[in-house]
Design an enzyme around this catalytic site. Structure first.
Site, short mmCIF file in Angstrom:
data_model
loop_
_atom_site.label_atom_id
_atom_site.label_comp_id
_atom_site.label_asym_id
_atom_site.label_seq_id
_atom_site.Cartn_x
_atom_site.Cartn_y
_atom_site.Cartn_z
N ASN A 95 0.73 -1.36 -0.06
CA ASN A 95 -0.55 -0.10 -0.01
C ASN A 95 0.95 1.21 -0.09
O ASN A 95 0.99 2.40 1.16
CB ASN A 95 -1.09 0.23 0.89
CG ASN A 95 -0.52 0.07 1.87
OD1 ASN A 95 1.12 -0.30 2.52
ND2 ASN A 95 -1.10 0.09 3.29
N ASP A 306 3.38 -5.79 11.97
CA ASP A 306 2.92 -4.51 10.79
C ASP A 306 3.06 -2.79 11.50
O ASP A 306 2.00 -2.25 11.64
CB ASP A 306 1.09 -4.16 11.51
CG ASP A 306 -0.16 -3.80 10.54
OD1 ASP A 306 0.10 -3.27 9.57
OD2 ASP A 306 -0.99 -3.77 11.12
N GLY A 325 -2.18 3.53 12.51
CA GLY A 325 -0.69 2.46 13.37
C GLY A 325 0.03 2.45 13.42
O GLY A 325 0.08 3.41 14.05
O1 DOR Z 1 -3.03 0.27 11.25
C1 DOR Z 1 -2.58 -0.09 10.30
N1 DOR Z 1 -2.20 0.66 9.53
N2 DOR Z 1 -3.52 -0.68 8.98
C2 DOR Z 1 -3.64 -1.28 8.17
O2 DOR Z 1 -4.21 -2.22 8.51
C3 DOR Z 1 -2.83 -0.08 7.97
C4 DOR Z 1 -1.25 0.42 8.12
C5 DOR Z 1 -1.10 1.28 7.20
O3 DOR Z 1 -0.79 1.24 6.23
O4 DOR Z 1 -0.53 2.72 8.27
#
Ligand code: DOR
Length: 432
Positions: A95, A306, A325
């Site tokens: 992404n 993550d 995130g």
């Molecule tokens: O907290 C998150 N941040 N969850 C996600 O699925 C994407 C990620 C991001 O790309 O910042």
């Protein structure tokens, strides 16, 4: 390349889940000997001083932000953070901007990593063009240029047909689909777990059902297609139950949990607000306990960070506007210990497979264990070391962690990739 010998420490035999006293020799990028005593006069000696020598950690879920979001992280800075966290291999999510949805873009990440990264970077290709869920990418072409798995992480694949096609294509190429399980309509526009705290804070709330309903669908699709479904960042008790039942049925499913979901709950949200905002959200204590149980009984296979770095101006804003995130690579080991080892649920030797040989097995990688002939990707761990998380000692550009200004226990003190030391820190300094 020179020779290095590690002496006077514990070697992590991750397959047997035990620590053994012994010495390890590295020559020409590989482990060439493991024995109680090794004699090699030409090798540089590293005195472990009773520390633990383990296979370098492998993270299957890192956001590196390049191309497109270099103000949050670059491949170079994310790799520095990885090495400081003890990770020697990281799989990066697609992404970015643009998304990693063409062979050329995947190849570009590989080239950029070869030029700027001190750890091994494995790109994950997008499932759908621009990650919009409408048109499948060319999996074979992306795999040929280096994609090791496919994901639309950051959002769920809303179309069942698209997920069916993705699992079929992944099955044909023998790679996993790494599924971000989130029904966007059920998730709504909340920032935190749906419940008493979201009501108190006036947040719409993100229900656990937005995760487990899509997961239930995807488990059926995995069964129908025979494709390998890897479930990203499991957060709810019901998801753990579904995965346990699916494994019992013989469905090809693996699952990851983050250190923060194992350790924290929504209870920290009122104090930390945007710094506690993550997707999937921190949930209830009952959910957290189910994740721990899933980890202990093998329902959940691995721990993945993550790692989702963001700039300060994207987090230090009202809860509803904050980015989702946490910056995770550098605190992952200590937080995993806080969740599982310090409470006495697992020993260090029992924790390590979730960060090493099991993620390696999911992608079929040769690294992830201490064995003669495998790549010398290693980490020296000081499991009892106390240190303070502060913006200055995080190598990541993303300082967005709920652990800021807290003391954690356990740190990587030396990291080696293919026989070269890529990171080293003072073992006695609490602010290194
Ligand atoms: O907290 C998150 N941040 N969850 C996600 O699925 C994407 C990620 C991001 O790309 O910042």
């Amino acid at each position: 390349m020179g020779k290095t010998i590690f002496r006077n420490g514990w070697l992590a035999d991750v397959e047997q889940r035990r620590l053994v006293r012994g010495e390890l020799l590295v020559e020409d990028k590989r482990i060439t000997a493991i024995a109680p005593r090794i004699t090699c006069e030409t090798a540089e000696e590293i005195d472990l001083a009773d520390a633990v020598l383990a296979p370098g950690f492998i993270d299957l879920h890192t956001h590196l932000r390049e191309p497109g979001y270099e103000h949050k992280e670059t491949i170079a800075s994310g790799a520095q953070a990885a090495a400081a966290g003890g990770f020697t291999t990281i799989a990066c999510m697609p992404n970015t901007r643009p998304a990693l949805d063409t062979a050329a873009r995947v190849a570009w990440v590989k080239e950029q990593a070869a030029a700027t990264s001190i750890v091994k970077v494995l790109p994950i290709g997008a499932i759908s063009v621009e990650q919009t869920g409408r048109e499948l990418t060319d999996f074979a072409a992306l795999q040929a240029s280096g994609a090791v798995a496919f994901s639309d992480d950051g959002r769920g694949v809303m179309s069942s047909k698209m997920m069916l096609l993705a699992l079929q294509a992944a099955q044909a190429l023998a790679v996993p689909i790494m599924a971000h399980e989130e029904d966007a309509e059920l998730a709504g526009r909340g920032s935190i777990n749906a419940g008493r705290i979201s009501q108190q804070l006036g947040d719409e709330g993100i229900p656990a059902a937005s995760e487990f309903i899509m997961l239930a669908r995807d488990l059926y699709l995995a069964e129908l297609t025979g494709g390998h479904l890897h479930v990203c960042h499991v957060s709810s008790a019901e998801s753990v139950h579904l995965i346990r039942a699916a494994k019992a049925r013989g469905i090809q499913v693996t699952a990851e949990v983050t250190p923060h979901h194992l350790h924290l709950t929504e209870a920290v949200v009122p104090a930390l607000l945007g710094q506690a905002k993550v997707n999937p959200p921190l949930r209830s204590e009952a959910d957290r306990e189910a994740l721990i149980t899933g980890m202990l009984d093998g329902t959940i296979d691995i721990i993945a960070t993550d790692h989702a770095p963001h700039a300060a101006h994207e987090k230090d804003v009202p809860l509803s506007q904050a980015a989702f995130g946490f910056s995770g690579l550098e605190v992952a080991f200590a937080v995993a210990q806080a969740a599982l080892v310090q409470p006495g649920l697992l020993t260090l030797a029992e924790l390590l497979p979730a960060l090493t040989c099991r993620p390696a097995a999911i992608l079929g990688l040769p690294q992830g264990r201490l064995a003669v002939g495998t790549p010398a990707d290693l980490v020296v761990l000081a499991p009892q070391k106390r240190w303070y998380v502060n913006p200055d000692n995080l190598r990541s550009q993303g300082k967005n962690t709920p652990y800021l200004n807290q003391e954690l226990i356990g740190q990587a003190v030396l990291t080696m990739v293919d026989g070269s030391i890529v990171f080293r820190r003072d073992r006695d300094a609490s602010d290194a």
